[in-house]
Write an enzyme that holds these catalytic residues in place. Structure first.
Site, PDB file in Angstrom:
ATOM      1  N   GLU A 191       8.915  69.352  13.240  1.00 12.74           N
ATOM      2  CA  GLU A 191       9.516  68.022  13.415  1.00 12.74           C
ATOM      3  C   GLU A 191       8.655  67.012  12.665  1.00 12.74           C
ATOM      4  O   GLU A 191       7.680  66.505  13.215  1.00 12.74           O
ATOM      5  CB  GLU A 191       9.578  67.630  14.903  1.00 12.74           C
ATOM      6  N   HIS A 211       8.017  63.504  14.650  1.00 17.46           N
ATOM      7  CA  HIS A 211       7.460  63.362  15.995  1.00 17.46           C
ATOM      8  C   HIS A 211       5.930  63.258  15.934  1.00 17.46           C
ATOM      9  O   HIS A 211       5.234  64.210  15.612  1.00 17.46           O
ATOM     10  CB  HIS A 211       7.876  64.566  16.863  1.00 17.46           C
TER      11      HIS A 211
HETATM   12 ZN   LIG Z   1      10.092  63.695  19.691  1.00 15.45          ZN
END
Ligand SMILES: [Zn+2]
Length: 417
Positions: free
Chosen positions: A382, A385
């Site tokens: 990700e 994030h």
């Molecule tokens: Zn997240």
């Protein structure tokens, strides 16, 4: 039946007072009140030059004391008057006082000698904070939940036979009686708060000083969170987290408001400015703090609409999402005036994200879900994030070694289970 009233403090009080009263301080000067009615406006507090004088004046009554780094706080009752005496401590005084050995034979003597000379900074009456008869009467018929939401706390004892609950409404303690609930039974894991929530109050009676009577906000140690807390699919958010974490709000360029832990937000805004000023890159808040309660609602909605299996696969289990900490930030970017927040579209913006990632550690953030570390973190890559870890030093230690937070904390084995 099960009476758990705390009395240790009161017993200690009697011994110490007897010793301290011998120091010969004169009772306070004019009190200017007969204090016949405890519910009237606060009477003028007597003046004490030293804590020793206050202790002598208190005599054999109940008292409580707390020592903070910057102050010694002494609270007592005398003839219906509740007084709080505050003596601010210099670093030297604090050191001297805390160096006294509690177990030594001459402890009480040394303590009273110290207090006898300790100058009083402030003396105040607490009677004005006592609930009046009208105020306690107005509580009858309310539920336990309403009391808890209104600042009342449990934890000072209860008697299920009489339905007496010793509850505190700072700085005092009251005996709150609830309507009898038939199935209420005591056990080791009896949950007082849960038990009284649905019940209606039948009476509220003044009891005396509460455990928090010596709590003075300006001297209380600041509660602080663990910025390296590990919350993942195996590790749940600590129970007291949500009541401790300090959240602040920020609105992004599209008018959406987000909550982020205070220090993490300040660091994010610096990171954002750094990227804009030096790289011409626009990053924005896209998903941040999410309460456990909100996560539960999301879970319930998905489960109701798509079934349990679907929820288990696509929704984070309430309590197990790093977003509960307030330290996790999902960003989105704006490129050529267009918002890019779709996961696949962001993964495709490799060049922009590598520039963003290069600056994270300088601002105290790490990239939380690294490429190829799915088995350790439990999540696929990700790039959006980020996780705040409190300091650029720690962030660099983790990032420069190519570690996940699990590996850095030595919890990788546990996480991989
Ligand atoms: Zn997240």
């Amino acid at each position: 039946m099960d009476m758990k009233k705390t009395i240790a403090l009161l017993v200690a009080a009697a011994c110490l007072c007897a010793l301290l009263a011998a120091c010969g301080a004169k009772p306070a000067t004019e009190t200017g009140t007969t204090s016949e009615s405890a519910t009237e406006a606060a009477p003028a507090a007597p003046e004490f030059k030293t804590v020793g004088e206050a202790v002598a004046y208190a005599g054999d009554g109940n008292y409580q004391s707390s020592t903070y780094e910057k102050a010694y706080v002494y609270v007592f009752e005398k003839d219906g008057e509740y007084l709080r005496v505050i003596a601010e401590l210099t670093p030297e005084q604090y050191e001297e006082f805390s160096a006294l050995d509690f177990l030594a034979d001459d402890y009480a003597e040394k303590e009273s000698a110290f207090l006898a000379e300790l100058p009083v900074t402030k003396c105040e009456s607490l009677n004005g904070q006592m609930l009046s008869e009208e105020e306690t009467a107005a509580l009858v018929g309310k539920t336990g939940e309403e009391l808890l939401n209104g600042g009342w706390t449990t934890g000072s004892g209860y008697d299920l036979a009489t339905m007496d609950f010793y509850m505190e409404y700072s700085p005092f303690e009251y005996v709150v009686t609830f309507e009898k609930a038939e199935q209420l039974e005591n056990s080791d894991d009896f949950d007082e708060e849960a038990a009284i929530k649905p019940l209606k109050v039948t009476s509220v009676k003044f009891f005396g000083l509460g455990n928090s009577a010596t709590d003075v906000a300006e001297y209380m140690p600041e509660e602080t969170i663990d910025y390296l807390v590990l919350v993942n699919k195996q590790n749940k958010l600590p129970d007291d987290w949500e009541e401790t974490v300090v959240l602040e709000e920020s609105t992004n360029r599209w008018g959406e408001t987000y909550q982020v832990e205070a220090k993490a937000l300040a660091a994010f805004l610096e990171l954002q400015k750094d990227l804009l000023d030096n790289d011409g890159i626009v990053i924005e808040l896209d998903s941040t703090y999410r309460s456990v309660k909100r996560q539960q609602e999301i879970w319930d909605e998905f489960e109701a609409e798509k079934g349990l299996e679907y929820a288990q696969q696509y929704v984070a289990v309430p309590g197990y999402s790093e977003h509960h900490t307030g330290l996790a930030i999902d960003i989105c970017i704006e490129k050529d005036g267009v918002r890019i927040d779709d996961n696949d579209d962001m993964i495709a913006e490799k060049e922009i994200f590598s520039k963003i990632h290069a600056k994270l550690a300088d601002h105290g953030f790490i990239l939380r879900y690294l490429e190829g570390k799915d088995d350790v973190t439990g999540y696929a890559y990700e790039p959006w994030h980020f996780r705040y870890v409190d300091s650029p030093e720690i962030a660099h230690e983790i990032t420069d070694a190519g570690l996940t937070l699990e590996e850095y904390l030595g919890a990788d084995a546990e996480a991989a289970e």
